[in-house]
Design an enzyme around this catalytic site. Structure first.
Site, PDB file in Angstrom:
ATOM      1  N   ARG A 156      11.274  -0.307  10.983  1.00 56.78           N
ATOM      2  CA  ARG A 156      10.193   0.075  11.905  1.00 56.78           C
ATOM      3  C   ARG A 156      10.181  -0.828  13.130  1.00 56.78           C
ATOM      4  NH1 ARG A 156       4.751   0.568   8.492  1.00 56.78           N
ATOM      5  NH2 ARG A 156       3.946  -0.395  10.377  1.00 56.78           N
ATOM      6  N   ARG A 195      -9.792   1.052   7.884  1.00 55.00           N
ATOM      7  CA  ARG A 195      -9.355  -0.285   8.288  1.00 55.00           C
ATOM      8  C   ARG A 195     -10.445  -1.017   9.050  1.00 55.00           C
ATOM      9  NH1 ARG A 195      -3.457   0.876   8.368  1.00 55.00           N
ATOM     10  NH2 ARG A 195      -2.305  -1.010   8.773  1.00 55.00           N
ATOM     11  N   ARG A 239      -0.847  -7.832  13.771  1.00 54.61           N
ATOM     12  CA  ARG A 239      -1.425  -6.924  12.769  1.00 54.61           C
ATOM     13  C   ARG A 239      -2.191  -7.711  11.722  1.00 54.61           C
ATOM     14  NH1 ARG A 239       3.987  -4.408  11.850  1.00 54.61           N
ATOM     15  NH2 ARG A 239       3.235  -3.604   9.890  1.00 54.61           N
ATOM     16  N   LYS A 246       0.830  -1.208   0.000  1.00 53.42           N
ATOM     17  CA  LYS A 246       0.000   0.000   0.000  1.00 53.42           C
ATOM     18  C   LYS A 246       0.872   1.269   0.000  1.00 53.42           C
ATOM     19  CE  LYS A 246      -2.151  -0.716   3.937  1.00 53.42           C
ATOM     20  NZ  LYS A 246      -1.616  -1.992   4.462  1.00 53.42           N
ATOM     21  N   ARG A 253      11.649  -4.844   5.420  1.00 44.92           N
ATOM     22  CA  ARG A 253      11.382  -3.501   4.908  1.00 44.92           C
ATOM     23  C   ARG A 253      11.912  -2.403   5.814  1.00 44.92           C
ATOM     24  NH1 ARG A 253       4.891  -2.226   5.279  1.00 44.92           N
ATOM     25  NH2 ARG A 253       4.737  -2.462   7.528  1.00 44.92           N
TER      26      ARG A 253
HETATM   27  P1  ADP Z   1       0.954  -1.572   7.939  1.00 42.69           P
HETATM   28  O1  ADP Z   1      -0.038  -1.413   6.837  1.00 42.69           O
HETATM   29  O2  ADP Z   1       2.266  -2.066   7.498  1.00 42.69           O
HETATM   30  O3  ADP Z   1       0.427  -2.392   9.093  1.00 42.69           O
HETATM   31  P2  ADP Z   1       0.700   1.253   8.769  1.00 42.69           P
HETATM   32  O4  ADP Z   1       1.855   2.170   8.711  1.00 42.69           O
HETATM   33  O5  ADP Z   1      -0.416   1.495   7.824  1.00 42.69           O
HETATM   34  O6  ADP Z   1       1.320  -0.197   8.611  1.00 42.69           O
HETATM   35  O7  ADP Z   1       0.090   1.251  10.246  1.00 42.69           O
HETATM   36  C1  ADP Z   1       0.895   1.094  11.392  1.00 42.69           C
HETATM   37  C2  ADP Z   1       0.059   1.084  12.652  1.00 42.69           C
HETATM   38  O8  ADP Z   1      -0.655   2.329  12.774  1.00 42.69           O
HETATM   39  C3  ADP Z   1      -1.037   0.022  12.694  1.00 42.69           C
HETATM   40  O9  ADP Z   1      -0.537  -1.214  13.156  1.00 42.69           O
HETATM   41  C4  ADP Z   1      -2.033   0.661  13.666  1.00 42.69           C
HETATM   42  O10 ADP Z   1      -1.594   0.540  15.005  1.00 42.69           O
HETATM   43  C5  ADP Z   1      -1.957   2.137  13.292  1.00 42.69           C
HETATM   44  N1  ADP Z   1      -2.942   2.493  12.237  1.00 42.69           N
HETATM   45  C6  ADP Z   1      -2.669   2.957  10.995  1.00 42.69           C
HETATM   46  N2  ADP Z   1      -3.805   3.183  10.301  1.00 42.69           N
HETATM   47  C7  ADP Z   1      -4.843   2.857  11.119  1.00 42.69           C
HETATM   48  C8  ADP Z   1      -6.267   2.864  10.991  1.00 42.69           C
HETATM   49  N3  ADP Z   1      -6.871   3.237   9.852  1.00 42.69           N
HETATM   50  N4  ADP Z   1      -7.003   2.449  12.062  1.00 42.69           N
HETATM   51  C9  ADP Z   1      -6.429   2.065  13.210  1.00 42.69           C
HETATM   52  N5  ADP Z   1      -5.096   2.025  13.383  1.00 42.69           N
HETATM   53  C10 ADP Z   1      -4.287   2.418  12.375  1.00 42.69           C
END
Ligand code: ADP
Ligand code: ZN
Length: 222
Positions: free
Chosen positions: A162, A90, A173, A15, A129
């Protein structure tokens, strides 16, 4: 007017990589909730302190906080000229809130791209990554490393691993993805907005062309 896109997919499905490319090339606002939360964390703002433990544990941040963040970003980033949403929505309540936020502005989503990737590749890809902490540009130590180790090609920022990209957090996750996010596939499918996109390989011209053809061909809903 620019397109309004959502990139949907499991953690590590690409993404971040593709939404950056799409937003740069098409002049769209890039709204990545993970990047926005990480910036709040780094700046140690009250919101950053509130979301820290969720992120570290690989749990979703509560809907209310996430929706507020996106509402602000839609305004700040002048999203009326088109945007790519990366990592949001999400959950079903987030998708419903997004629908209302856009409706208030007389806007609607054009297409939701569901990035599909084999889960075994996904774990390997995520563990290697890297990300620029300044601009959010994703890298990968194995096949997409920055030209100078530890330094972002685009902004010179620090490129790091990260702290939530460990096997344990990733498993959590993935669980959150299957439980809360995967239902969005039907949610947007029922609204005739969903397109599946296979993204098993590393970024390539072939993938780029296939993706851009899909976006250019997406018809906006009224
Ligand atoms: P990835 O898609 O690799 O899991 P992101 O950078 O999109 O990583 O998200 C990292 C963290 O940020 C998630 O594990 C969550 O804790 C939080 N997060 C990001 N976007 C959302 C969302 N839309 N709703 C709830 N938590 C979120
Ligand atoms: Zn950078």
């Amino acid at each position: 007017m620019g397109k309004r896109l959502i990139l949907l997919g499991a953690p590590g499905s690409g993404k971040g990589t593709w939404s950056k490319i799409i937003s740069d090339e098409k002049g769209l606002a890039h709204i990545a909730t993970g990047d926005l939360f990480r910036a709040e964390l780094a700046a140690e703002t009250p919101l950053g302190c509130e979301v820290k433990s969720y992120m570290e544990q690989g749990a979703l941040v509560p809907d209310e906080l996430t929706i507020k963040l996106v509402e602000k970003a839609l305004t700040d980033k002048n999203a009326s000229n088109g945007f790519v949403l990366d990592g949001f929505p999400r959950t079903i309540p987030q998708a419903e809130a997004l629908g209302e936020l856009l409706e208030k502005r007389g806007l609607a989503i054009d297409v939701v791209i569901n990035l599909i990737i084999d889960e075994s590749i996904l774990i390997e890809r995520t563990l290697s990554r890297l990300v620029c902490i300044k601009c959010g540009q994703p890298y990968n130590a194995k096949n997409m490393a920055p030209a100078v180790e530890g330094t972002c090609d685009h902004c010179g920022g620090n490129v790091v691993h990260r702290s939530d990209d460990t096997e344990e957090t990733l498993r959590k996750r993935l669980e959150a993805y299957h439980l809360s996010t995967a239902p969005l596939i039907d949610y947007y499918g029922n609204r005739d907005l969903l397109v599946a996109f296979s993204n098993d390989g590393p970024p390539s011209d072939e993938t780029r062309n296939r993706l851009f053809a899909l976006i250019d061909g997406a018809k906006g809903k009224a």
